[in-house]
Design an enzyme around this catalytic site. Structure first.
Site, short mmCIF file in Angstrom:
data_model
loop_
_atom_site.label_atom_id
_atom_site.label_comp_id
_atom_site.label_asym_id
_atom_site.label_seq_id
_atom_site.Cartn_x
_atom_site.Cartn_y
_atom_site.Cartn_z
N ARG A 119 12.07 -40.70 100.17
CA ARG A 119 10.92 -40.88 101.07
C ARG A 119 9.47 -40.28 100.64
O ARG A 119 8.74 -40.22 100.47
CB ARG A 119 11.16 -40.15 102.29
CG ARG A 119 12.26 -40.22 103.65
CD ARG A 119 11.96 -40.00 104.65
NE ARG A 119 10.87 -39.48 105.21
CZ ARG A 119 10.28 -40.68 106.65
NH1 ARG A 119 11.51 -41.48 106.80
NH2 ARG A 119 9.43 -40.92 107.14
N GLY A 142 1.86 -38.77 106.02
CA GLY A 142 0.15 -39.54 107.02
C GLY A 142 -0.82 -39.28 106.17
O GLY A 142 -0.81 -38.82 104.81
N LYS A 180 13.58 -57.30 93.64
CA LYS A 180 15.05 -56.16 93.95
C LYS A 180 14.52 -56.29 91.55
O LYS A 180 14.77 -54.73 92.27
CB LYS A 180 16.16 -56.73 94.02
CG LYS A 180 16.70 -56.77 95.05
CD LYS A 180 16.15 -55.24 95.87
CE LYS A 180 16.27 -54.65 97.21
NZ LYS A 180 15.05 -55.22 97.69
N GLU A 235 11.44 -53.69 91.40
CA GLU A 235 10.97 -52.50 92.22
C GLU A 235 12.33 -52.03 91.86
O GLU A 235 11.98 -50.29 90.87
CB GLU A 235 12.28 -52.36 93.68
CG GLU A 235 11.06 -52.99 94.59
CD GLU A 235 11.68 -53.16 95.71
OE1 GLU A 235 11.05 -52.71 96.86
OE2 GLU A 235 12.95 -53.91 96.43
#
Length: 608
Positions: A27, A101, A485, A488
């Site tokens: 993340r 956020g 892909k 990335e």
């Protein structure tokens, strides 16, 4: 998009936090840090770069204490640096905050805080939260957080710790995911489920503008006005093994190999014994489904490519016009939707900010909204009229693989349901399509049994600087996903085009140094695709073709051929995707890239 973990319990907090952050590093991995409360005060350790840098620092100087918060960052405000890393503290050093956020009004808040004598040391929006809590704290940390949240514009998932309340963590969320793992004598705040599975599978799902008070004794939830809220509990069906590598070198490779299971589970039970497509999650009667006059698909990135596949399926089988829109553009485009429009929101995480904004816009305009997501209890499930879950299990690799093919499987089911409700195909034809679709997981397994052709191809093209991907019909979104892909995870520039469009500009890029990847599976445009291959070969391009088993003639037109078993033309999207995932993976590995954590990317995009 960042990873948050908070712990209250009997264990060494640093061990729990670092273990949880390791499972959430997908993340965010620009920097990492933790704050631990102990008898002598609060210790804050932060490091730039991958989590391992923080682990090394904590290992060199262990941090005692059984209450703490930790964070892995994906930078939004301020470059990756130790000053900008979380946790952030207030002027006194007694309050620590981690945040996922964006605080949209942070600039005004910084100016206000500076005027009031606060010293802010970072470039981040998050630091304003710590200083606001300091300003409002009068002995009750939850109240101080509630007052702070009323000042914030934007999105947040927060965990707050305070030396004056050393056995408590306050957690809150709005438009960013946050859960709490409920254990025995311990509780764990986290931005995603894998961080808590080592200790519990019982989870509190926080909703927007809810505040949780987390102690060893338990979890209480209140609203912004201090009124008690009954927390939503969820039992996690999958276990920690599903979130581990399981002997594979990378999560991405593991998840590529999990695709047959993900597709099977997504299709399971979707056709009844009498031949009816089962999709009760739509929450629509047969008459309401038949009344749909238009479908609007909202998605981002890989999910957008799944949406383009769905457009072809729905228009071909159900004869309903479909528009696919990038979610970030939808709400600014004055879209034409009404009560006869079915809006399909596709989001792997269920928390994609742009897609959620589109969902709200569509519902405000009277449309019925159905979501396709992989995450039970995610935000999109509460804001949509119906939900189709993909059953892919946790996907840790940042580049989507199994969630993409599972999304396509769910969209095949939706297309068949609309077709059946509209009466646009004979029942025997629908059942034949279903039988072929049910065999797709076996087809994918067969592709995964022979990796040598892909590995050889990757060795030949690992050093190129640019590439072109082409397809026609259902092959266009497959080409788009293949190009995504490659860029990335290998950082090779790649563009995808409809093969017939190649002559209108992209052909100028063709050289021997720019290979062309062509989706050339059998279908009604196959001969046209072969002609397009000949056009690029005439200009010196090397060609990689994804073709159907038994098509040996294609070898005359391509340097490398990656064969996939035969399926119906419209069912070929899933099999044709697999070699392109593998090609990107092996090229990236040969180039020394981290395929699980590609630079500048994060798994769940929870900011606009």
């Amino acid at each position: 998009m960042c990873g948050i973990v908070g712990y209250v319990g009997p264990r060494q907090a640093s061990d729990v936090l670092l273990g949880g952050l390791a499972r959430l590093e997908y993340r965010g991995y620009d920097s990492a840090g933790l704050a631990i409360i102990h008898d002598e005060g609060m210790s804050v350790v932060r490091r730039v770069g991958k989590l391992q840098n923080l682990i090394n620092a904590v290992g060199a100087t262990p941090v005692p204490g059984s209450v703490g918060i930790g964070h892995t960052r994906w930078a939004t405000h301020g470059k990756p640096s130790e000053d900008n890393a979380h946790p952030h503290v207030d002027c006194t050093g007694r309050i620590a905050v981690v945040h996922n956020g964006i605080v949209e009004n942070y600039s005004d808040l910084r100016e206000e805080l500076a005027r009031n004598g606060h010293i802010l040391r970072s470039e981040t929006d998050t630091e304003t939260v710590a200083h606001l809590v300091e300003s409002y704290f009068e002995g009750d940390l939850a109240d101080a957080v509630a007052h702070t949240l009323r000042r914030l514009e934007g999105s947040y998932a927060l965990a707050v710790a305070h030396l004056d309340d050393p056995h408590t963590i306050i957690a809150a969320r709005k438009d960013s995911p946050l859960i709490i793992g409920v254990g025995v004598g311990e509780n764990i705040v986290a931005s995603d489920i894998p961080a808590v599975l080592e200790y519990t599978r019982e989870v509190v799902v926080l909703h927007d503008e809810e505040i949780a008070v987390v102690t060893r004794a338990g979890v209480t939830v209140r609203d912004m006005d201090g009124e008690a809220v009954e927390p939503e509990m969820m039992h996690v069906e999958w276990d920690l093994d599903a979130a581990e590598k399981g002997g594979y070198e990378d999560f991405m490779l593991k998840e590529i190999f999990e695709q047959p299971t993900a597709i099977r589970e997504t299709l399971r039970g979707r056709m009844s014994a009498n031949g009816e497509i089962q999709l009760s999650e739509l929450q629509m009667t047969a008459e309401e489904i038949a009344a749909v006059e238009r479908v609007f698909i909202l998605a981002c990135g890989t999910s957008y490519h799944a949406g383009i596949v769905a457009k072809t399926l729905i228009e071909t089988w159900a004869r309903i016009p479909v528009q696919v829109e990038v979610s970030s553009e939808f709400r600014y485009a004055d879209p034409i939707v009404d009560d006869q429009t079915l809006v399909v929101a596709i989001t792997q995480s269920g928390e994609t900010a742009d897609t959620l904004a589109g969902v709200r816009e569509a519902r405000d305009r009277g449309a019925r909204v159905m979501a396709i997501t992989n995450v039970v209890g995610s935000r999109v499930t509460r804001e949509s009229d119906g939900v189709i879950y993909t059953h892919a299990g946790p996907e840790i690799g940042v580049a989507a693989t199994k969630t993409f093919t599972a999304q396509m499987a769910a969209l095949y089911v939706l297309a068949l349901k609309l077709t059946q409700a509209k009466g646009m195909l004979p029942q025997e034809r629908i059942e034949a399509i279903w039988q072929d679709l049910s065999r797709v997981p076996d087809v994918v397994e067969a592709i995964l049994q022979d990796l040598d052709p892909v590995k050889d191809c990757a060795s030949a093209y690992k050093d190129v600087y640019s590439s072109l991907f082409l397809g026609r019909g259902i092959g266009v979104p497959v080409a788009m996903e293949g190009a995504l892909k490659l860029k990335e995870i290998s950082y090779i520039h790649a563009e995808a085009y409809a093969a017939g469009e190649m002559k209108h500009g992209p052909i100028a890029l063709i050289t021997e140094q720019v290979p062309v990847v062509v989706v050339a599976t059998q279908g009604h445009t196959y001969e046209k695709v072969v002609s397009n291959i000949q056009e690029v070969r005439a200009r010196g391009a090397r060609v990689i073709a994804v073709a159907t088993h038994g098509d040996d003639d294609i070898r005359r037109h391509a340097e490398h051929v990656l064969h996939v078993p035969a399926t119906g033309e419209l069912l070929s999207a899933i099999p044709a995707t697999i070699p392109l995932q593998l090609l990107a993976y092996y090229i990236a590995k040969l180039r020394g890239c981290n395929v699980d954590q590609p630079r500048n990317l994060a798994k769940s995009v929870t900011v606009e």
